[in-house]
Write a protein that holds these residues in place. Structure first.
Motif, PDB file in Angstrom:
ATOM      1  N   ARG A 132      11.665  18.455   4.166  1.00 10.43           N
ATOM      2  CA  ARG A 132      10.871  19.202   3.200  1.00 10.43           C
ATOM      3  C   ARG A 132      10.535  18.256   2.061  1.00 10.43           C
ATOM      4  O   ARG A 132      11.416  17.795   1.343  1.00 10.43           O
ATOM      5  CB  ARG A 132      11.638  20.417   2.684  1.00 10.43           C
ATOM      6  CG  ARG A 132      10.869  21.200   1.616  1.00 10.43           C
ATOM      7  CD  ARG A 132      11.608  22.468   1.230  1.00 10.43           C
ATOM      8  NE  ARG A 132      10.919  23.170   0.160  1.00 10.43           N
ATOM      9  CZ  ARG A 132      11.299  24.350  -0.323  1.00 10.43           C
ATOM     10  NH1 ARG A 132      12.374  24.950   0.178  1.00 10.43           N
ATOM     11  NH2 ARG A 132      10.629  24.933  -1.287  1.00 10.43           N
ATOM     12  N   TYR A 133       9.263  17.929   1.921  1.00 13.06           N
ATOM     13  CA  TYR A 133       8.808  17.046   0.865  1.00 13.06           C
ATOM     14  C   TYR A 133       8.351  17.861  -0.343  1.00 13.06           C
ATOM     15  O   TYR A 133       7.767  18.931  -0.191  1.00 13.06           O
ATOM     16  CB  TYR A 133       7.637  16.179   1.333  1.00 13.06           C
ATOM     17  CG  TYR A 133       7.978  15.195   2.432  1.00 13.06           C
ATOM     18  CD1 TYR A 133       7.735  15.496   3.771  1.00 13.06           C
ATOM     19  CD2 TYR A 133       8.535  13.953   2.132  1.00 13.06           C
ATOM     20  CE1 TYR A 133       8.038  14.595   4.770  1.00 13.06           C
ATOM     21  CE2 TYR A 133       8.842  13.043   3.127  1.00 13.06           C
ATOM     22  CZ  TYR A 133       8.589  13.362   4.446  1.00 13.06           C
ATOM     23  OH  TYR A 133       8.893  12.469   5.437  1.00 13.06           O
ATOM     24  N   GLY A 134       8.588  17.343  -1.530  1.00 12.56           N
ATOM     25  CA  GLY A 134       8.142  18.036  -2.730  1.00 12.56           C
ATOM     26  C   GLY A 134       8.539  17.285  -3.974  1.00 12.56           C
ATOM     27  O   GLY A 134       8.988  16.131  -3.929  1.00 12.56           O
ATOM     28  N   ASP A 135       8.382  17.915  -5.116  1.00 14.83           N
ATOM     29  CA  ASP A 135       8.762  17.336  -6.392  1.00 14.83           C
ATOM     30  C   ASP A 135      10.278  17.262  -6.501  1.00 14.83           C
ATOM     31  O   ASP A 135      10.997  18.208  -6.153  1.00 14.83           O
ATOM     32  CB  ASP A 135       8.182  18.205  -7.517  1.00 14.83           C
ATOM     33  CG  ASP A 135       8.613  17.737  -8.881  1.00 14.83           C
ATOM     34  OD1 ASP A 135       7.910  16.889  -9.447  1.00 14.83           O
ATOM     35  OD2 ASP A 135       9.652  18.219  -9.377  1.00 14.83           O
ATOM     36  N   THR A 136      10.789  16.132  -6.971  1.00 13.18           N
ATOM     37  CA  THR A 136      12.232  15.910  -7.015  1.00 13.18           C
ATOM     38  C   THR A 136      12.970  17.011  -7.775  1.00 13.18           C
ATOM     39  O   THR A 136      13.951  17.583  -7.286  1.00 13.18           O
ATOM     40  CB  THR A 136      12.539  14.542  -7.652  1.00 13.18           C
ATOM     41  OG1 THR A 136      12.184  13.511  -6.721  1.00 13.18           O
ATOM     42  CG2 THR A 136      14.020  14.401  -7.989  1.00 13.18           C
ATOM     43  N   GLY A 158      12.273  14.145  -2.445  1.00 10.21           N
ATOM     44  CA  GLY A 158      11.359  13.976  -3.562  1.00 10.21           C
ATOM     45  C   GLY A 158      10.514  12.725  -3.424  1.00 10.21           C
ATOM     46  O   GLY A 158       9.648  12.460  -4.254  1.00 10.21           O
ATOM     47  N   ARG A 159      10.763  11.950  -2.393  1.00  8.57           N
ATOM     48  CA  ARG A 159       9.918  10.803  -2.048  1.00  8.57           C
ATOM     49  C   ARG A 159       8.902  11.285  -1.041  1.00  8.57           C
ATOM     50  O   ARG A 159       9.241  11.946  -0.056  1.00  8.57           O
ATOM     51  CB  ARG A 159      10.754   9.679  -1.453  1.00  8.57           C
ATOM     52  CG  ARG A 159      11.963   9.326  -2.286  1.00  8.57           C
ATOM     53  CD  ARG A 159      12.190   7.849  -2.329  1.00  8.57           C
ATOM     54  NE  ARG A 159      11.089   7.167  -2.990  1.00  8.57           N
ATOM     55  CZ  ARG A 159      10.953   5.841  -3.031  1.00  8.57           C
ATOM     56  NH1 ARG A 159      11.830   5.078  -2.418  1.00  8.57           N
ATOM     57  NH2 ARG A 159       9.953   5.289  -3.670  1.00  8.57           N
ATOM     58  N   ASN A 160       7.632  10.956  -1.261  1.00  9.08           N
ATOM     59  CA  ASN A 160       6.613  11.560  -0.403  1.00  9.08           C
ATOM     60  C   ASN A 160       6.569  10.928   0.982  1.00  9.08           C
ATOM     61  O   ASN A 160       7.112   9.847   1.225  1.00  9.08           O
ATOM     62  CB  ASN A 160       5.239  11.560  -1.078  1.00  9.08           C
ATOM     63  CG  ASN A 160       4.680  10.173  -1.306  1.00  9.08           C
ATOM     64  OD1 ASN A 160       4.757   9.304  -0.441  1.00  9.08           O
ATOM     65  ND2 ASN A 160       4.108   9.957  -2.479  1.00  9.08           N
ATOM     66  N   GLU A 161       5.920  11.625   1.882  1.00  6.45           N
ATOM     67  CA  GLU A 161       5.921  11.238   3.288  1.00  6.45           C
ATOM     68  C   GLU A 161       5.264   9.882   3.508  1.00  6.45           C
ATOM     69  O   GLU A 161       5.665   9.118   4.389  1.00  6.45           O
ATOM     70  CB  GLU A 161       5.211  12.312   4.116  1.00  6.45           C
ATOM     71  CG  GLU A 161       5.292  12.107   5.604  1.00  6.45           C
ATOM     72  CD  GLU A 161       4.794  13.294   6.401  1.00  6.45           C
ATOM     73  OE1 GLU A 161       4.934  13.274   7.637  1.00  6.45           O
ATOM     74  OE2 GLU A 161       4.265  14.249   5.780  1.00  6.45           O
ATOM     75  N   GLY A 220      16.409  11.909  -3.822  1.00  9.61           N
ATOM     76  CA  GLY A 220      15.769  12.100  -5.116  1.00  9.61           C
ATOM     77  C   GLY A 220      14.981  10.894  -5.564  1.00  9.61           C
ATOM     78  O   GLY A 220      15.356   9.747  -5.304  1.00  9.61           O
ATOM     79  N   GLN A 221      13.902  11.151  -6.277  1.00 12.85           N
ATOM     80  CA  GLN A 221      13.043  10.097  -6.800  1.00 12.85           C
ATOM     81  C   GLN A 221      13.670   9.410  -8.011  1.00 12.85           C
ATOM     82  O   GLN A 221      13.286   8.299  -8.353  1.00 12.85           O
ATOM     83  CB  GLN A 221      11.683  10.704  -7.184  1.00 12.85           C
ATOM     84  CG  GLN A 221      10.610   9.716  -7.581  1.00 12.85           C
ATOM     85  CD  GLN A 221       9.884   9.144  -6.382  1.00 12.85           C
ATOM     86  OE1 GLN A 221      10.312   9.333  -5.242  1.00 12.85           O
ATOM     87  NE2 GLN A 221       8.794   8.442  -6.615  1.00 12.85           N
ATOM     88  N   ASP A 222      14.630  10.065  -8.658  1.00 11.14           N
ATOM     89  CA  ASP A 222      15.285   9.459  -9.814  1.00 11.14           C
ATOM     90  C   ASP A 222      16.722   9.962  -9.905  1.00 11.14           C
ATOM     91  O   ASP A 222      17.094  10.963  -9.301  1.00 11.14           O
ATOM     92  CB  ASP A 222      14.523   9.766 -11.112  1.00 11.14           C
ATOM     93  CG  ASP A 222      14.532  11.239 -11.444  1.00 11.14           C
ATOM     94  OD1 ASP A 222      15.538  11.713 -12.015  1.00 11.14           O
ATOM     95  OD2 ASP A 222      13.551  11.936 -11.143  1.00 11.14           O
ATOM     96  N   CYS A 278       7.767  11.202  -9.932  1.00 12.19           N
ATOM     97  CA  CYS A 278       6.590  10.436  -9.540  1.00 12.19           C
ATOM     98  C   CYS A 278       6.050  10.854  -8.187  1.00 12.19           C
ATOM     99  O   CYS A 278       4.963  10.462  -7.799  1.00 12.19           O
ATOM    100  CB  CYS A 278       6.942   8.947  -9.504  1.00 12.19           C
ATOM    101  SG  CYS A 278       7.471   8.290 -11.089  1.00 12.19           S
ATOM    102  N   ALA A 279       6.803  11.626  -7.432  1.00 12.85           N
ATOM    103  CA  ALA A 279       6.367  12.009  -6.098  1.00 12.85           C
ATOM    104  C   ALA A 279       5.294  13.077  -6.168  1.00 12.85           C
ATOM    105  O   ALA A 279       5.053  13.692  -7.193  1.00 12.85           O
ATOM    106  CB  ALA A 279       7.556  12.522  -5.282  1.00 12.85           C
TER     107      ALA A 279
END
Length: 357
Positions: free
Chosen positions: A82-86, A58-61, A107-109, A23-24
């Motif tokens: 470093r932000y990005g897709d999980t 994977g959680r956005n800023e 991680g987002q999940d 979801c990020a």
């Protein structure tokens, strides 16, 4: 090799029409919030505080940047994020191996955390941290820990649906009376995590039957959870499969929105987590542990409850608003080892086979 398989999973998602894995935000950015130390290999008990921490998030800023800045101010550490897709960040860690610069993976999940654990890339968490969170929401082997809970719900437009009409099982929405009334987002990561949980808890064939049954009811496809809520609010659909916090955030601005939550008595109300793992190659394990402690502190947990409207998982902190308690949800949903949600590749294949995506 599983590492290549996981990297292929990310490529598969990208190649199949922008299929989301988390979801990020997909954009990868690096943020430095302020002075580096000797390498280590495990998450050791709290000891001397190193002055640098590297996080792959994977959680956005927008969601956690404020918390990380507060941690930096409290510790004086140089925190690089470093932000990005999980899933892409997890795949990057696997590719980097023991040379990965990161100390903590946020991680987002749970699926991505489980994938890293299976590959032997995570360190044992100390009992002092693990015991702060219900065993349902952490690795049974103590390799990662949930920070916040994210519950799947069936949200419904109160002008179009009476509560008594809503089935108690997610499978009830395959009945013909829901034809043309459902909204879903099959390319969204939280939906795909739910389908993975459906496969884990009910088996492959039952998951296939559910997807085919919903597809036969001609659901309206949206790009994400936010779009589903917007469609629900406008009355374009009667019900939608979403994560709980999207409606909670909307109601902060517009309490009168004609949409409410419905929690089913099965995996349709899956509680997934956003969680963290400390890598076994972490160069700064002491401050990494300190960061996890901070995320489980009452200040951070209350921040998540009030700002992101997620369920706090550390004991002693309650969710905001009129949310159903986690205890109630737990009493009516199956207990699943969330590490097993790592098989996203199988879910993507099932979604393609059933022509859902």
């Amino acid at each position: 090799m599983r590492r290549r398989k996981f990297v292929y999973l990310v490529g598969l998602a990208t190649a199949s029409g922008g299929m989301a894995i988390a979801c990020a935000d997909n954009q990868t950015t690096t943020t430095t919030t302020s002075p580096a130390t000797s390498p280590a290999t495990t998450a050791s008990p709290a000891g001397p505080l190193e002055n640098e921490l590297v996080i792959y998030s994977g959680r956005n800023e927008e969601l956690i940047g404020q918390l990380i800045e507060q941690f930096r101010q409290e510790t004086g550490a140089n925190v690089q994020v470093r932000y990005g897709d999980t899933a892409e960040l997890a795949a990057t860690i696997l590719e980097e191996g023991n040379n990965s610069p990161t100390d903590v993976f946020f991680g987002q999940d749970a699926g991505a955390l489980g994938a890293l654990q299976q590959e032997g890339r995570t360190a044992q968490m100390p009992e002092s941290l693990l015991n702060q969170v219900n065993s349902r929401y952490r690795s049974p082997e103590g390799q990662w820990i949930g920070i916040t809970g994210r519950v799947r719900t069936v949200d419904y437009n109160t002008n179009l649906v009476q509560p008594g009409e809503l089935p108690q099982s997610i499978f009830g929405f395959t009945e013909p009376n829901w034809k043309g009334r459902i909204g879903w987002a099959p390319t969204n990561g939280s939906f795909q995590a739910f389908v993975t949980a459906l496969r884990v808890s009910q088996g492959e064939e039952q998951a296939r039957k559910w997807l085919e049954g919903i597809r036969a009811n001609e659901p309206r496809t949206f790009s994400n959870n936010t779009a589903i809520l917007e469609g629900l609010t406008r009355g374009e659909v009667a019900v939608g499969f979403v994560n709980h916090y999207y409606l909670e955030r909307i109601k902060q601005e517009n309490p009168q929105v004609p949409v409410e939550h419905h929690f089913t008595n099965d995996v349709g109300s899956l509680v997934n987590v956003a969680g963290v793992a400390i890598l076994n190659s972490a160069r700064h394990p002491n401050i990494a542990q300190r960061f996890v402690e901070y995320l489980l502190s009452s200040d951070a947990q209350n921040y998540f409850a009030t700002e992101t409207r997620e369920y706090p998982l550390a004991s002693g902190v309650t969710p905001q608003g009129e949310l159903v308690s986690l205890n109630q949800i737990e009493s009516q949903t199956p207990e699943i080892d969330l590490s097993n949600l790592r098989d996203l590749e199988g879910t993507l294949q099932l979604l393609q086979q059933t022509q859902v995506v």
